[in-house]
Motif scaffolding. Structure first.
Motif: not given
Length: 397
Positions: A384-389, A85-87, A393-397
């Protein structure tokens, strides 16, 4: 052999008279009579097996592989790991050296208004301090008496260098502090750029302001520590009056300073992003760098080399223009009259310094911050924390 029902390897012996497809082979007339089957002497050529993913010779690839769709019009199955992922400006996975440099440049290009405002302001402050120091605190080009003995000439040169370094100390300290404050503000910008979120100068300053004093303390501590190590390393040679021994000690001190510099190179982003104290940030940096010293050293050296090349490309033309605009001109330089303390020379070279700082400060700060992010991704699964932050989608809130 495959344990999946209905599949066997091509050409393998099949149990219970099966032909390799899972379907029983029908009995031949010879089998019905109870005698061995009689095969014709003329047999077709042996089959040429091909890997399942490669078409047979002379046969074009299946249409689904060319069109990108699978059976039933669905998407063609993709083999291998899914792209990260690359937000924001970097992919959320362990980074390569090129991706770290590209992330720093992309941040500067994408958020150029905020980044250039910060870097130009800091560059102007640094250049003003440098110009004033050279104008009023640094003596001109040292003049060495040609009739003096070699020992006296060496002593005169050493005194001139000492005076120059003493006069430049305020400018050096101001430049170091300004650079680290710039790095602190840009660290906030980059931390948002990783998530794909813009940030204003006010928001960056509001977040960085409580950490400015600890950053100044960290900068001064590292500077004092470097000077102390160099002096202690040279002390035996100075006490013995041996120049070679003092030079060897200085070289050993520089090696130790470089080693500690890389070891504590991630202390600034740790102090900013983790709200650590000075000593805890240094310990945090040492932990993140452990086992990756040479990699971080290589990336840092390459970054500094690129910065040096860019600085020379900009500085040389401005220095030539400054010499032409000085009262003495090129002829004065050839005759031994130095234009280094004239206002025209200092202002012209200062403009070039502002341009250099405006470009190099974001690159240097960006590489440091992204090295910190990369090390945490490698060691602590920060991706994982960055994707969640970032709200992916798919990484939780």
């Amino acid at each position: 052999m495959n344990d999946t029902p209905g599949w066997t390897s091509p050409g393998s012996a099949s149990p219970d008279g099966q032909d390799g497809t899972g379907v029983p082979r029908p009995a031949s007339p010879a089998d019905a009579n109870g005698s061995a089957p009689q095969w014709s002497k003329e047999q077709p050529p042996a089959g040429q097996w091909q890997p399942p993913t490669a078409p047979a010779p002379g046969i074009p690839a299946p249409a689904r592989a060319q069109s990108g769709t699978g059976w039933g019009g669905g998407p063609h199955p993709q083999w291998g790991p899914a792209p990260a992922a690359k937000p924001g400006v970097i992919p959320l996975r362990p980074l390569t050296m090129g991706e770290i440099l590209d992330g720093a440049v992309t941040t500067m290009r994408r958020y150029w208004q905020v980044v250039l405002t910060i870097s130009v302001t800091v560059a102007v402050i640094s250049q003003v301090a440098d110009i004033l120091s050279q104008r009023y605190l640094v003596p001109g080009t040292p003049k060495v008496d040609a009739d003096a003995s070699p020992a006296e000439q060496l002593s005169q040169t050493a005194d001139a260098v000492q005076s120059t370094m003493t006069g430049m100390v305020p400018a050096i300290l101001i430049a170091m502090i300004a650079t680290l404050v710039c790095a602190a503000l840009l660290t906030v910008v980059i931390s948002r750029a990783v998530l794909g979120r813009p940030v204003t100068i006010g928001a960056a300053w509001q977040e960085a302001r409580p950490r400015v004093l600890p950053l100044i303390g960290l900068t001064l501590l590292l500077a004092v520590m470097s000077v102390a190590i160099s002096v202690v390393a040279m002390l035996p040679g100075l006490l013995a009056g041996s120049a070679p021994l003092a030079a060897a000690g200085l070289l050993a001190g520089v090696v130790v300073v470089v080693w500690l510099g890389i070891r504590f190179s991630l202390a600034s982003p740790a102090l900013m992003l983790e709200r650590q104290g000075i000593f805890k940030a240094m310990a945090r940096s040492a932990k993140l760098v452990q086992g990756s010293w040479w990699r971080i050293f290589g990336i840092t050296i390459l970054t500094q080399l690129l910065i040096f090349v860019f600085s020379m490309i900009v500085a040389i033309p401005f220095t030539m223009i400054a010499m032409l605009l000085s009262p003495e001109g090129i002829g004065g330089l050839l005759s031994g009259t130095s234009p280094e303390n004239s206002w025209s020379f200092l202002i012209t070279t200062g403009i070039g310094g502002v341009i250099i700082g405006a470009v190099t400060y974001p690159i240097s700060a960006g590489v440091t911050a992204l090295l910190y992010v990369d090390q945490r991704i490698r060691r602590e699964a920060l991706d994982l924390e960055l994707a969640r932050a970032a709200g992916l989608p798919g990484y939780g809130g």
